[in-house]
Write a protein that holds these residues in place. Structure first.
Motif, short mmCIF file in Angstrom:
data_model
loop_
_atom_site.label_atom_id
_atom_site.label_comp_id
_atom_site.label_asym_id
_atom_site.label_seq_id
_atom_site.Cartn_x
_atom_site.Cartn_y
_atom_site.Cartn_z
N TYR A 16 0.86 -1.18 0.00
CA TYR A 16 0.00 0.00 0.00
C TYR A 16 0.90 1.22 0.00
CZ TYR A 16 -2.76 3.89 1.71
OH TYR A 16 -3.34 5.12 1.83
N ALA A 17 0.58 2.15 -0.85
CA ALA A 17 1.21 3.47 -0.86
C ALA A 17 0.10 4.46 -1.15
CB ALA A 17 2.30 3.55 -1.93
N ARG A 18 0.25 5.66 -0.70
CA ARG A 18 -0.81 6.64 -0.94
C ARG A 18 -1.14 6.67 -2.43
NH1 ARG A 18 -2.08 11.38 2.56
NH2 ARG A 18 -3.85 12.32 1.49
N GLY A 19 -2.38 6.40 -2.74
CA GLY A 19 -2.83 6.42 -4.13
C GLY A 19 -2.78 5.09 -4.84
N GLN A 20 -2.32 4.02 -4.17
CA GLN A 20 -2.32 2.72 -4.83
C GLN A 20 -2.24 1.58 -3.83
OE1 GLN A 20 1.12 3.06 -7.42
NE2 GLN A 20 2.22 1.61 -6.15
N ILE A 21 -2.89 0.49 -4.20
CA ILE A 21 -2.91 -0.74 -3.40
C ILE A 21 -2.55 -1.87 -4.34
CG2 ILE A 21 -4.34 -2.30 -2.04
CD1 ILE A 21 -6.16 0.17 -1.48
N VAL A 29 -5.45 1.69 -8.45
CA VAL A 29 -5.28 3.11 -8.14
C VAL A 29 -6.61 3.80 -7.84
CG1 VAL A 29 -3.11 3.34 -9.40
CG2 VAL A 29 -5.29 3.72 -10.59
N SER A 30 -7.60 3.02 -7.47
CA SER A 30 -8.90 3.58 -7.07
C SER A 30 -9.37 2.83 -5.83
CB SER A 30 -9.92 3.44 -8.20
OG SER A 30 -10.13 2.08 -8.51
N SER A 31 -10.36 3.39 -5.17
CA SER A 31 -10.91 2.71 -4.00
C SER A 31 -11.40 1.33 -4.43
CB SER A 31 -12.05 3.52 -3.42
OG SER A 31 -11.58 4.75 -2.93
N ILE A 40 -13.57 -5.86 -6.10
CA ILE A 40 -14.64 -5.05 -6.68
C ILE A 40 -14.14 -3.60 -6.74
CG2 ILE A 40 -17.02 -4.29 -6.45
CD1 ILE A 40 -17.39 -6.84 -4.64
N GLN A 41 -14.05 -3.06 -7.95
CA GLN A 41 -13.46 -1.74 -8.11
C GLN A 41 -14.45 -0.62 -8.41
OE1 GLN A 41 -9.62 -1.52 -10.12
NE2 GLN A 41 -9.77 -3.73 -10.45
N ASP A 42 -15.74 -0.90 -8.45
CA ASP A 42 -16.67 0.14 -8.87
C ASP A 42 -17.76 0.42 -7.85
OD1 ASP A 42 -17.99 -2.24 -9.10
OD2 ASP A 42 -18.76 -1.88 -11.10
N TRP A 43 -17.46 0.32 -6.57
CA TRP A 43 -18.48 0.41 -5.55
C TRP A 43 -18.31 1.62 -4.63
CZ3 TRP A 43 -19.99 -4.83 -2.97
CH2 TRP A 43 -21.29 -4.78 -2.49
N LEU A 44 -17.11 2.08 -4.42
CA LEU A 44 -16.84 3.12 -3.44
C LEU A 44 -16.41 4.43 -4.08
CD1 LEU A 44 -14.72 1.01 -0.92
CD2 LEU A 44 -17.04 1.83 -0.59
N PRO A 45 -16.55 5.52 -3.34
CA PRO A 45 -16.00 6.80 -3.80
C PRO A 45 -14.48 6.80 -3.64
CG PRO A 45 -16.84 7.06 -1.59
CD PRO A 45 -17.19 5.64 -2.03
N ASP A 46 -13.81 7.79 -4.22
CA ASP A 46 -12.36 7.87 -4.10
C ASP A 46 -11.88 8.34 -2.74
OD1 ASP A 46 -11.76 6.91 -6.61
OD2 ASP A 46 -11.83 8.89 -7.53
N LEU A 119 -11.70 -0.27 0.99
CA LEU A 119 -10.48 0.53 1.12
C LEU A 119 -10.57 1.79 0.27
CD1 LEU A 119 -8.07 -2.52 0.76
CD2 LEU A 119 -8.88 -1.47 2.88
N LEU A 120 -10.66 2.92 0.94
CA LEU A 120 -10.68 4.21 0.23
C LEU A 120 -9.24 4.58 -0.12
CD1 LEU A 120 -13.28 6.05 2.46
CD2 LEU A 120 -13.65 5.02 0.22
N ILE A 121 -9.04 4.99 -1.33
CA ILE A 121 -7.69 5.23 -1.83
C ILE A 121 -7.10 6.52 -1.27
CG2 ILE A 121 -8.22 6.47 -3.96
CD1 ILE A 121 -5.77 3.55 -3.63
N SER A 122 -7.94 7.50 -0.93
CA SER A 122 -7.41 8.75 -0.37
C SER A 122 -8.35 9.34 0.64
CB SER A 122 -7.13 9.76 -1.47
OG SER A 122 -8.31 10.11 -2.15
#
Length: 122
Positions: A16-21, A29-31, A40-46, A119-122
């Motif tokens: 994990y690094a800020r902006g990426q998992i 690079v998204s939540s 699942i990459q299309d469920w959460l806000p950034d 997991l929120l990316i930011s």
């Protein structure tokens, strides 16, 4: 931050690094929502600011035993009504920064728990 891990089947978070998992050598690079067997990459806000009750309540559809909510660089708690329904269903909820949530997800997966990490990316 790279994570050491034991060998186990299913999804694991290796960095994990800020902006990426990094999940299973895939850089995201998204939540993201991660379960032992789904990504699942299309469920959460950034970001935490965009988090709504509907994002959180839908996690129950994945039938978790425990939900780990990673809120970005720091630990921030959503309004209590976002998670209150889980308690009545017997689903545990842990809220923490995303780096800690990644580590916690790996531990729970290695214990063969039915965990969902949002997991929120930011």
């Amino acid at each position: 931050m790279r994570f050491a891990q034991d060998s186990y089947a299913g999804n694991s978070i290796s960095a994990y690094a800020r902006g990426q998992i990094t999940i299973n050598d895939q850089v995201i690079v998204s939540s993201v929502i991660v379960t032992p067997d789904r990504i699942i990459q299309d469920w959460l806000p950034d970001s935490f600011a965009g988090l709504e009750e509907r994002h959180v309540s839908r996690l129950a559809e994945l039938e978790p035993e425990i939900i780990v909510l990673g809120t970005g660089a720091t630990s921030r708690f959503p309004p209590p009504e976002y998670t209150a329904g889980f308690l009545t269903q017997g689903i545990g909820v842990e809220v923490m920064g995303t780096a800690a949530a990644c580590r916690t997800f790996n531990i729970l997966v290695s214990e063969e728990r039915r965990v969902v990490a949002a997991l929120l990316i930011s």
